[in-house]
Design an enzyme around this catalytic site. Structure first.
Site, PDB file in Angstrom:
ATOM      1  N   CYS A   8       0.832  -1.212   0.000  1.00 26.74           N
ATOM      2  CA  CYS A   8       0.000   0.000   0.000  1.00 26.74           C
ATOM      3  C   CYS A   8       0.863   1.258   0.000  1.00 26.74           C
ATOM      4  CB  CYS A   8      -0.919  -0.014   1.220  1.00 26.74           C
ATOM      5  SG  CYS A   8      -2.322   1.106   1.040  1.00 26.74           S
ATOM      6  N   ASP A 131      -6.756  -3.594  10.806  1.00 24.47           N
ATOM      7  CA  ASP A 131      -5.575  -2.733  10.930  1.00 24.47           C
ATOM      8  C   ASP A 131      -5.471  -2.289  12.392  1.00 24.47           C
ATOM      9  OD1 ASP A 131      -3.440  -1.062  10.277  1.00 24.47           O
ATOM     10  OD2 ASP A 131      -4.657   0.385   9.159  1.00 24.47           O
TER      11      ASP A 131
HETATM   12  O1  LIG Z   1      -0.738   5.308   4.311  1.00 28.74           O
HETATM   13  C1  LIG Z   1      -1.315   6.352   4.642  1.00 28.74           C
HETATM   14  O2  LIG Z   1      -0.704   7.415   4.697  1.00 28.74           O
HETATM   15  C2  LIG Z   1      -2.751   6.314   5.017  1.00 28.74           C
HETATM   16  C3  LIG Z   1      -3.428   7.495   5.210  1.00 28.74           C
HETATM   17  C4  LIG Z   1      -4.757   7.483   5.560  1.00 28.74           C
HETATM   18  C5  LIG Z   1      -5.417   6.286   5.735  1.00 28.74           C
HETATM   19  C6  LIG Z   1      -4.750   5.095   5.553  1.00 28.74           C
HETATM   20  C7  LIG Z   1      -3.414   5.094   5.194  1.00 28.74           C
HETATM   21  N1  LIG Z   1      -2.711   3.940   5.008  1.00 28.74           N
HETATM   22  C8  LIG Z   1      -3.253   2.649   5.183  1.00 28.74           C
HETATM   23  C9  LIG Z   1      -2.272   1.602   4.843  1.00 28.74           C
HETATM   24  O3  LIG Z   1      -1.312   1.825   4.183  1.00 28.74           O
HETATM   25  C10 LIG Z   1      -2.478   0.223   5.255  1.00 28.74           C
HETATM   26  O4  LIG Z   1      -3.692  -0.220   4.682  1.00 28.74           O
HETATM   27  C11 LIG Z   1      -2.452  -0.040   6.743  1.00 28.74           C
HETATM   28  O5  LIG Z   1      -2.880   1.031   7.523  1.00 28.74           O
HETATM   29  C12 LIG Z   1      -1.090  -0.523   7.211  1.00 28.74           C
HETATM   30  O6  LIG Z   1      -0.175   0.469   7.286  1.00 28.74           O
HETATM   31  P1  LIG Z   1       1.232   0.213   8.003  1.00 28.74           P
HETATM   32  O7  LIG Z   1       0.990  -0.059   9.436  1.00 28.74           O
HETATM   33  O8  LIG Z   1       1.986   1.457   7.757  1.00 28.74           O
HETATM   34  O9  LIG Z   1       1.860  -0.961   7.300  1.00 28.74           O
END
Ligand SMILES: O=C(O)c1ccccc1NCC(=O)[C@H](O)[C@H](O)COP(=O)(O)O
Length: 220
Positions: A8, A131
């Site tokens: 993502c 999440d």
């Molecule tokens: O990535 C972002 O900046 C973001 C902003 C607003 C809502 C969601 C967002 N990201 C979600 C994700 O990238 C993933 O689905 C999930 O939250 C896991 O993220 P991570 O813990 O950083 O791997």
């Protein structure tokens, strides 16, 4: 949802290429202006065209109105909409009906009680993404915070429930997360970055490899 890996928050042709070369099943593009991973419509369109036919293209939206969704759908032609805000079951159903795309609803998990709400979406959302709940600070993003939640909270879930796991996953912990939760799909953003918004091709490849290896281990 069977043995899927999603990367993502991709925002450059080079890191998108790394995800595609590594064999990611889904690639996510963030449409949320406050995010360091936000892609404008022109860039999103370009990246989405690059991924067409090679991975499922996911557009991530947060409590977006119909105009914002229509703009994103027209420009990026996504295969899936990821709803990462406080969208009610009625709103999810309306988005699904109006835009004709499958929807993945995100649920922030911090305690067992947070899982209770899934039932209300079970006939409405096509997929669930579990999440970590964002930290309780004003500047926190709704997701993409690189924080894991307690995966043991998922051990009591109905084993037939299909979900994608995310929140603080990285190449070093994804195997343990899959083993503990029996997730058949995983999602990562921060864990394959050098700094917020800057993806690392080496980490992307390592993550996909580690997830695939863990999926290959028989579930007892
Ligand atoms: O990535 C972002 O900046 C973001 C902003 C607003 C809502 C969601 C967002 N990201 C979600 C994700 O990238 C993933 O689905 C999930 O939250 C896991 O993220 P991570 O813990 O950083 O791997």
């Amino acid at each position: 949802m069977n043995h899927l890996v999603k990367i993502c928050g991709l925002s450059t042709p080079e890191t998108l290429d790394a995800a595609l070369q590594a064999g990611a099943d889904l690639v996510g593009f963030v449409r949320f202006a406050k995010s360091p991973r936000h892609v404008d419509l022109a860039l999103g369109q370009k990246l989405s065209a690059q991924a067409k036919g090679r991975a499922q293209r996911v557009v991530l939206l947060v409590d977006a109105d119909d105009v914002a969704i229509a703009d994103a759908v027209e420009a990026l032609a996504p295969d899936l909409l990821q709803l990462h805000g406080h969208e009610t079951p009625e709103r999810v159903a309306a988005i699904r009906a109006r835009f004709g795309r499958p929807v993945m609803k995100v649920f922030g998990i911090a305690e067992a009680a947070d899982l209770a709400v899934l039932d209300a979406y079970s006939d409405i959302a096509d997929h669930f993404l579990l999440d970590a709940k964002p930290p309780p600070i004003a500047e926190a993003l709704p997701g993409g915070n690189g924080l894991p939640f307690d995966w043991r909270l998922l051990t009591g879930l109905d084993p037939r429930l299909s979900f994608m796991l995310s929140g603080g996953l990285n190449p070093g912990n994804v195997a343990e997360a899959i083993r503990l939760t029996r997730a058949r799909a995983v999602d990562v953003s921060s864990g394959v970055e050098i700094k917020p918004g800057v993806k690392d091709p080496v980490k992307i490849e390592a993550f996909v490899k580690a997830a695939r290896a863990a999926f290959a281990v028989p579930v007892l």
